[in-house]
Design a protein around this motif. Sequence first.
Motif, PDB file in Angstrom:
ATOM      1  N   VAL A 154       0.839  -1.363   0.033  1.00  0.00           N
ATOM      2  CA  VAL A 154      -0.005  -0.051   0.065  1.00  0.00           C
ATOM      3  C   VAL A 154       1.089   1.223  -0.173  1.00  0.00           C
ATOM      4  O   VAL A 154       1.780   1.398   0.859  1.00  0.00           O
ATOM      5  CB  VAL A 154      -1.098   0.049   1.354  1.00  0.00           C
ATOM      6  N   PRO A 155       0.586   2.075  -0.840  1.00  0.00           N
ATOM      7  CA  PRO A 155       1.535   3.378  -1.103  1.00  0.00           C
ATOM      8  C   PRO A 155       1.597   4.393   0.203  1.00  0.00           C
ATOM      9  O   PRO A 155       0.378   4.372   0.960  1.00  0.00           O
ATOM     10  CB  PRO A 155       1.192   4.223  -2.245  1.00  0.00           C
ATOM     11  N   MET A 156       2.656   5.203   0.232  1.00  0.00           N
ATOM     12  CA  MET A 156       2.429   6.112   1.403  1.00  0.00           C
ATOM     13  C   MET A 156       2.534   5.488   2.760  1.00  0.00           C
ATOM     14  O   MET A 156       2.263   6.650   3.653  1.00  0.00           O
ATOM     15  CB  MET A 156       1.922   7.194   1.309  1.00  0.00           C
ATOM     16  N   GLY A 157       3.128   4.605   3.023  1.00  0.00           N
ATOM     17  CA  GLY A 157       3.166   4.104   4.537  1.00  0.00           C
ATOM     18  C   GLY A 157       1.821   3.708   5.084  1.00  0.00           C
ATOM     19  O   GLY A 157       1.645   3.658   6.410  1.00  0.00           O
ATOM     20  N   ILE A 158       0.911   3.593   4.453  1.00  0.00           N
ATOM     21  CA  ILE A 158      -0.579   3.511   5.215  1.00  0.00           C
ATOM     22  C   ILE A 158      -0.672   2.121   5.386  1.00  0.00           C
ATOM     23  O   ILE A 158      -1.348   1.675   6.526  1.00  0.00           O
ATOM     24  CB  ILE A 158      -1.592   3.828   4.120  1.00  0.00           C
ATOM     25  N   GLY A 159      -0.125   1.092   4.864  1.00  0.00           N
ATOM     26  CA  GLY A 159      -0.193  -0.279   5.203  1.00  0.00           C
ATOM     27  C   GLY A 159       0.552  -0.670   6.385  1.00  0.00           C
ATOM     28  O   GLY A 159       1.266   0.244   6.850  1.00  0.00           O
ATOM     29  N   ARG A 160       0.576  -2.025   7.041  1.00  0.00           N
ATOM     30  CA  ARG A 160       1.259  -2.409   8.089  1.00  0.00           C
ATOM     31  C   ARG A 160       2.043  -3.429   7.730  1.00  0.00           C
ATOM     32  O   ARG A 160       1.532  -4.294   7.172  1.00  0.00           O
ATOM     33  CB  ARG A 160       0.219  -2.769   9.126  1.00  0.00           C
ATOM     34  N   SER A 161       3.353  -3.513   7.958  1.00  0.00           N
ATOM     35  CA  SER A 161       4.264  -4.453   7.697  1.00  0.00           C
ATOM     36  C   SER A 161       4.839  -5.290   8.832  1.00  0.00           C
ATOM     37  O   SER A 161       5.225  -4.344   9.752  1.00  0.00           O
ATOM     38  CB  SER A 161       5.321  -4.075   6.522  1.00  0.00           C
ATOM     39  N   ARG A 162       4.999  -6.407   9.062  1.00  0.00           N
ATOM     40  CA  ARG A 162       5.289  -7.229  10.163  1.00  0.00           C
ATOM     41  C   ARG A 162       6.024  -8.523   9.858  1.00  0.00           C
ATOM     42  O   ARG A 162       5.778  -9.009   8.877  1.00  0.00           O
ATOM     43  CB  ARG A 162       4.225  -7.345  11.085  1.00  0.00           C
ATOM     44  N   ILE A 163       7.011  -8.891  10.897  1.00  0.00           N
ATOM     45  CA  ILE A 163       7.443 -10.121  10.971  1.00  0.00           C
ATOM     46  C   ILE A 163       6.661 -10.766  12.379  1.00  0.00           C
ATOM     47  O   ILE A 163       6.652 -10.293  12.997  1.00  0.00           O
ATOM     48  CB  ILE A 163       8.701 -10.342  10.993  1.00  0.00           C
ATOM     49  N   ILE A 164       6.067 -11.905  11.951  1.00  0.00           N
ATOM     50  CA  ILE A 164       5.157 -12.446  12.963  1.00  0.00           C
ATOM     51  C   ILE A 164       5.683 -13.890  13.308  1.00  0.00           C
ATOM     52  O   ILE A 164       6.074 -14.714  12.270  1.00  0.00           O
ATOM     53  CB  ILE A 164       3.976 -12.746  12.614  1.00  0.00           C
ATOM     54  N   SER A 165       5.960 -14.404  14.758  1.00  0.00           N
ATOM     55  CA  SER A 165       6.270 -15.669  15.033  1.00  0.00           C
ATOM     56  C   SER A 165       5.557 -15.746  16.449  1.00  0.00           C
ATOM     57  O   SER A 165       5.470 -15.274  17.228  1.00  0.00           O
ATOM     58  CB  SER A 165       7.697 -15.736  15.256  1.00  0.00           C
ATOM     59  N   SER A 166       4.735 -17.010  16.324  1.00  0.00           N
ATOM     60  CA  SER A 166       4.074 -17.570  17.423  1.00  0.00           C
ATOM     61  C   SER A 166       4.857 -17.847  18.601  1.00  0.00           C
ATOM     62  O   SER A 166       5.978 -18.711  18.284  1.00  0.00           O
ATOM     63  CB  SER A 166       3.004 -18.568  17.145  1.00  0.00           C
ATOM     64  N   GLU A 167       4.501 -17.788  19.771  1.00  0.00           N
ATOM     65  CA  GLU A 167       5.405 -18.360  20.946  1.00  0.00           C
ATOM     66  C   GLU A 167       4.545 -19.412  21.686  1.00  0.00           C
ATOM     67  O   GLU A 167       4.949 -19.708  22.774  1.00  0.00           O
ATOM     68  CB  GLU A 167       5.592 -17.117  21.806  1.00  0.00           C
ATOM     69  N   GLU A 168       3.496 -19.795  20.941  1.00  0.00           N
ATOM     70  CA  GLU A 168       2.681 -20.872  21.570  1.00  0.00           C
ATOM     71  C   GLU A 168       2.358 -21.816  20.838  1.00  0.00           C
ATOM     72  O   GLU A 168       2.211 -21.736  19.328  1.00  0.00           O
ATOM     73  CB  GLU A 168       1.549 -20.499  22.829  1.00  0.00           C
ATOM     74  N   GLU A 169       1.775 -22.922  20.867  1.00  0.00           N
ATOM     75  CA  GLU A 169       1.304 -24.351  20.135  1.00  0.00           C
ATOM     76  C   GLU A 169      -0.194 -24.334  20.327  1.00  0.00           C
ATOM     77  O   GLU A 169      -0.765 -24.105  21.426  1.00  0.00           O
ATOM     78  CB  GLU A 169       2.008 -25.404  20.298  1.00  0.00           C
ATOM     79  N   ILE A 170      -0.739 -24.494  19.190  1.00  0.00           N
ATOM     80  CA  ILE A 170      -2.394 -24.821  19.202  1.00  0.00           C
ATOM     81  C   ILE A 170      -2.482 -26.393  18.444  1.00  0.00           C
ATOM     82  O   ILE A 170      -1.681 -26.581  17.420  1.00  0.00           O
ATOM     83  CB  ILE A 170      -2.969 -24.004  18.166  1.00  0.00           C
ATOM     84  N   SER A 186      -2.357 -16.051  21.991  1.00  0.00           N
ATOM     85  CA  SER A 186      -1.832 -14.437  22.639  1.00  0.00           C
ATOM     86  C   SER A 186      -0.596 -14.389  22.894  1.00  0.00           C
ATOM     87  O   SER A 186      -0.323 -13.016  22.970  1.00  0.00           O
ATOM     88  CB  SER A 186      -2.465 -14.640  23.949  1.00  0.00           C
ATOM     89  N   ASN A 187       0.327 -15.057  22.580  1.00  0.00           N
ATOM     90  CA  ASN A 187       1.831 -15.063  22.658  1.00  0.00           C
ATOM     91  C   ASN A 187       2.443 -15.131  21.558  1.00  0.00           C
ATOM     92  O   ASN A 187       2.690 -16.103  20.810  1.00  0.00           O
ATOM     93  CB  ASN A 187       2.428 -16.112  23.887  1.00  0.00           C
ATOM     94  N   PHE A 188       2.875 -14.058  20.927  1.00  0.00           N
ATOM     95  CA  PHE A 188       3.480 -13.882  19.548  1.00  0.00           C
ATOM     96  C   PHE A 188       4.431 -12.672  19.652  1.00  0.00           C
ATOM     97  O   PHE A 188       4.290 -11.867  20.278  1.00  0.00           O
ATOM     98  CB  PHE A 188       2.759 -14.044  18.233  1.00  0.00           C
ATOM     99  N   ASP A 189       5.530 -12.859  18.952  1.00  0.00           N
ATOM    100  CA  ASP A 189       6.334 -11.801  18.552  1.00  0.00           C
ATOM    101  C   ASP A 189       6.130 -10.953  17.160  1.00  0.00           C
ATOM    102  O   ASP A 189       5.467 -11.686  16.309  1.00  0.00           O
ATOM    103  CB  ASP A 189       7.915 -12.170  18.353  1.00  0.00           C
ATOM    104  N   GLU A 190       5.989  -9.932  17.350  1.00  0.00           N
ATOM    105  CA  GLU A 190       5.623  -8.757  16.237  1.00  0.00           C
ATOM    106  C   GLU A 190       6.495  -7.993  16.103  1.00  0.00           C
ATOM    107  O   GLU A 190       6.805  -7.148  16.977  1.00  0.00           O
ATOM    108  CB  GLU A 190       4.180  -8.187  16.562  1.00  0.00           C
ATOM    109  N   THR A 191       7.272  -8.189  14.757  1.00  0.00           N
ATOM    110  CA  THR A 191       8.500  -7.043  14.497  1.00  0.00           C
ATOM    111  C   THR A 191       8.063  -5.972  13.444  1.00  0.00           C
ATOM    112  O   THR A 191       7.662  -6.529  12.521  1.00  0.00           O
ATOM    113  CB  THR A 191       9.848  -7.569  14.076  1.00  0.00           C
ATOM    114  N   LYS A 192       7.856  -4.829  13.829  1.00  0.00           N
ATOM    115  CA  LYS A 192       7.620  -3.850  12.935  1.00  0.00           C
ATOM    116  C   LYS A 192       8.596  -3.665  11.453  1.00  0.00           C
ATOM    117  O   LYS A 192      10.050  -3.400  11.793  1.00  0.00           O
ATOM    118  CB  LYS A 192       7.429  -2.560  13.285  1.00  0.00           C
ATOM    119  N   ILE A 193       8.252  -3.672  10.372  1.00  0.00           N
ATOM    120  CA  ILE A 193       9.324  -3.835   9.237  1.00  0.00           C
ATOM    121  C   ILE A 193       8.656  -2.584   8.300  1.00  0.00           C
ATOM    122  O   ILE A 193       7.427  -1.953   8.503  1.00  0.00           O
ATOM    123  CB  ILE A 193       9.485  -5.077   8.790  1.00  0.00           C
ATOM    124  N   LEU A 194       9.253  -2.121   7.218  1.00  0.00           N
ATOM    125  CA  LEU A 194       8.830  -1.022   6.638  1.00  0.00           C
ATOM    126  C   LEU A 194       7.943  -1.580   5.279  1.00  0.00           C
ATOM    127  O   LEU A 194       7.952  -2.815   4.970  1.00  0.00           O
ATOM    128  CB  LEU A 194      10.259  -0.386   5.832  1.00  0.00           C
TER     129      LEU A 194
END
Length: 151
Positions: free
Chosen positions: A35-51, A78-86
């Motif tokens: 999405v142009p102009m930084g409106i979108g959200r970019s992330r690295i996601i990793s779960s810290e729990e199992e289902i 409920s437990n996950f790591d979320e790293t903001k990227i560009l």
Amino acid sequence: MHKNLIFVFFLIASFMDLKAQAYEYTIVTSIESVVPMGIGRSRIISSEEEINYENFTTSRTEDNKKQNKSKRSDAKVSNFDETKILNFYSATGINFQNVASNDAFLSSKVNKMIEEGWELAFVTSGVESDAGKGDGTGIFITRFIFKRLKS
């Protein structure tokens, strides 16, 4: 002859040991907005729990209509790591500095996983891009599938 038998025995034993090894897997997902102009959200996601997926699986056959009573809201971790990227895009188009920065983030995450004993087993990606005039949405998603020996 005796030495050859011992060698063959150890060779077979080592192959049997390799087959007996069990692995655990984990997935790290990167979601990069197109999405142009930084409106979108970019992330690295990793779960810290199992289902356990079986708790949310319904089996349907002619003879057995086993219904699963779990609610979809119960499936959320409920437990996950979320790293903001560009985001990939700026106001003027593709921002290559953002792409290089995201590569650095992902390299850091992959290297950390390897330090923790994980091995990168598979990578798969997909894109949902701008569908034309008036859409203005899209993501580039990559799943990094890691494995390591179960302890």
